[in-house]
Design a protein around this motif. Sequence first.
Motif, PDB file in Angstrom:
ATOM      1  N   ALA A 246       4.714   3.528   5.528  1.00 28.18           N
ATOM      2  CA  ALA A 246       5.531   2.699   6.401  1.00 28.18           C
ATOM      3  C   ALA A 246       6.976   2.681   5.916  1.00 28.18           C
ATOM      4  O   ALA A 246       7.233   2.734   4.720  1.00 28.18           O
ATOM      5  CB  ALA A 246       4.978   1.277   6.398  1.00 28.18           C
ATOM      6  N   PRO A 247       7.891   2.627   6.881  1.00 21.00           N
ATOM      7  CA  PRO A 247       9.289   2.629   6.502  1.00 21.00           C
ATOM      8  C   PRO A 247       9.689   1.345   5.786  1.00 21.00           C
ATOM      9  O   PRO A 247       9.358   0.257   6.236  1.00 21.00           O
ATOM     10  CB  PRO A 247      10.009   2.760   7.840  1.00 21.00           C
ATOM     11  N   HIS A 248      10.325   1.464   4.691  1.00 22.30           N
ATOM     12  CA  HIS A 248      10.805   0.294   3.970  1.00 22.30           C
ATOM     13  C   HIS A 248      12.312   0.383   3.862  1.00 22.30           C
ATOM     14  O   HIS A 248      12.834   1.395   3.427  1.00 22.30           O
ATOM     15  CB  HIS A 248      10.205   0.246   2.559  1.00 22.30           C
ATOM     16  N   GLY A 249      12.973  -0.670   4.248  1.00 20.96           N
ATOM     17  CA  GLY A 249      14.414  -0.674   4.103  1.00 20.96           C
ATOM     18  C   GLY A 249      14.786  -1.218   2.737  1.00 20.96           C
ATOM     19  O   GLY A 249      13.961  -1.737   2.011  1.00 20.96           O
TER      20      GLY A 249
ATOM     21  N   GLU B  18       5.370   8.816  10.090  1.00 21.11           N
ATOM     22  CA  GLU B  18       4.120   9.086  10.816  1.00 21.11           C
ATOM     23  C   GLU B  18       3.946  10.577  11.066  1.00 21.11           C
ATOM     24  O   GLU B  18       3.492  11.012  12.129  1.00 21.11           O
ATOM     25  CB  GLU B  18       4.082   8.326  12.160  1.00 21.11           C
TER      26      GLU B  18
ATOM     27  N   ALA C 149      -1.225   3.512   4.547  1.00 20.65           N
ATOM     28  CA  ALA C 149      -0.454   2.970   5.670  1.00 20.65           C
ATOM     29  C   ALA C 149       0.813   2.277   5.168  1.00 20.65           C
ATOM     30  O   ALA C 149       1.872   2.396   5.766  1.00 20.65           O
ATOM     31  CB  ALA C 149      -1.314   1.989   6.455  1.00 20.65           C
ATOM     32  N   GLN C 150       0.659   1.562   4.042  1.00 22.88           N
ATOM     33  CA  GLN C 150       1.833   0.848   3.563  1.00 22.88           C
ATOM     34  C   GLN C 150       2.839   1.778   2.904  1.00 22.88           C
ATOM     35  O   GLN C 150       4.032   1.606   3.039  1.00 22.88           O
ATOM     36  CB  GLN C 150       1.405  -0.227   2.568  1.00 22.88           C
TER      37      GLN C 150
END
Lengths: 208, 136
Positions: free
Chosen positions: B20-23, B84, B16-17
């Motif tokens: 997940a989108p990370h900027g 996703e 999940a991490q």
Amino acid sequence: MSGTTLPSGDRPVFYETEEHAHPEGASTMLGFWIYLMSDCLIFACLFATYAVLGGSYAGGPGPRDLFELPLVALNTTMLLLSSITYGFAMLVMDKGRVGATQLWLAITGLFGLAFLSIELTEFANLIHEGATPQRSAFLSSFFTLVGTHGLHVTFGIVWLVTLMAQVARHGLIAANRRRLMCLSLFWHFLDVIWIGVFTFVYLLGVLR
Amino acid sequence: MSDVGHAGARHGDHHAQGDAPHGSLGGYMIGFGLSVLLTAIPFWLVMTGALGDSRVTAFVIMGLAGVQILVHMIFFLHMSTRSEGGWTMMALIFTVVIVGITLAGSLWVMYHLNANMMPHASMPGGDGVHDMQDMR
């Protein structure tokens, strides 16, 4: 299972009796995104209402008489600054720095409060001038659209404070990171809605 | 069994991490810089009336708003076709279609409704109410 035909012949058949694992939070981000999209539809309806009713002044004051663009520009700045400070909070959260995350979240909350105070000041000025929601269809739809956005920001701040308490108590555990990422989506989404508000309501209103 | 479940959960968390989108700081700063520009220009155009014609100004600021929404989507909401497994993009496209129908449909229908119902839009010599009665 009722719809399946029973196997004939001697081929072995296997059924999965246990559901496969759904790790906690694996689908939260998608679910939250779908909530945001439904929220987007609420705002689409309110924008459509404003677009239809925005020209019906009922002989009352219009946008040009009421809106003060410098105040709106200041408001927009506050929300944009709160967006970037939330971004900084997410960046330090990735590095696992609890103190810095809390600091940036607090700064974000203060910018959010500044936005709300300016908006409420504007509403108070309008109502003081007699431009209440009851005055005309234009003002009803204006207060509904901008007020709904303001209400979202209010609840965003409540959520922000809640998460700050959570982080203070439990630290940056996986659940709190996930919650902070949901609030990040929510907060940036409100800024996107505000782009529509300041363009279509305020700027185009003054142009009209 | 519980061991497997635990490992699965941990894998899921990681998944999940990782998904997940990370900027990045650079991404946020580019987005912020563009947003400041795309906010300042329309306010400047309207407050100074630099373009003269209000119709042209209206189209320009609507265009700038569209660009700024895209900038926010990409740099702040980290939208991409991959997040996703593409489902956020599907949900977004669906929403954009519905929003388009809602806005365009409302304006289209209500404009025609207004045009047909306004008393001053009726024929000379009669007001709207008479027109409605004549039509029956």
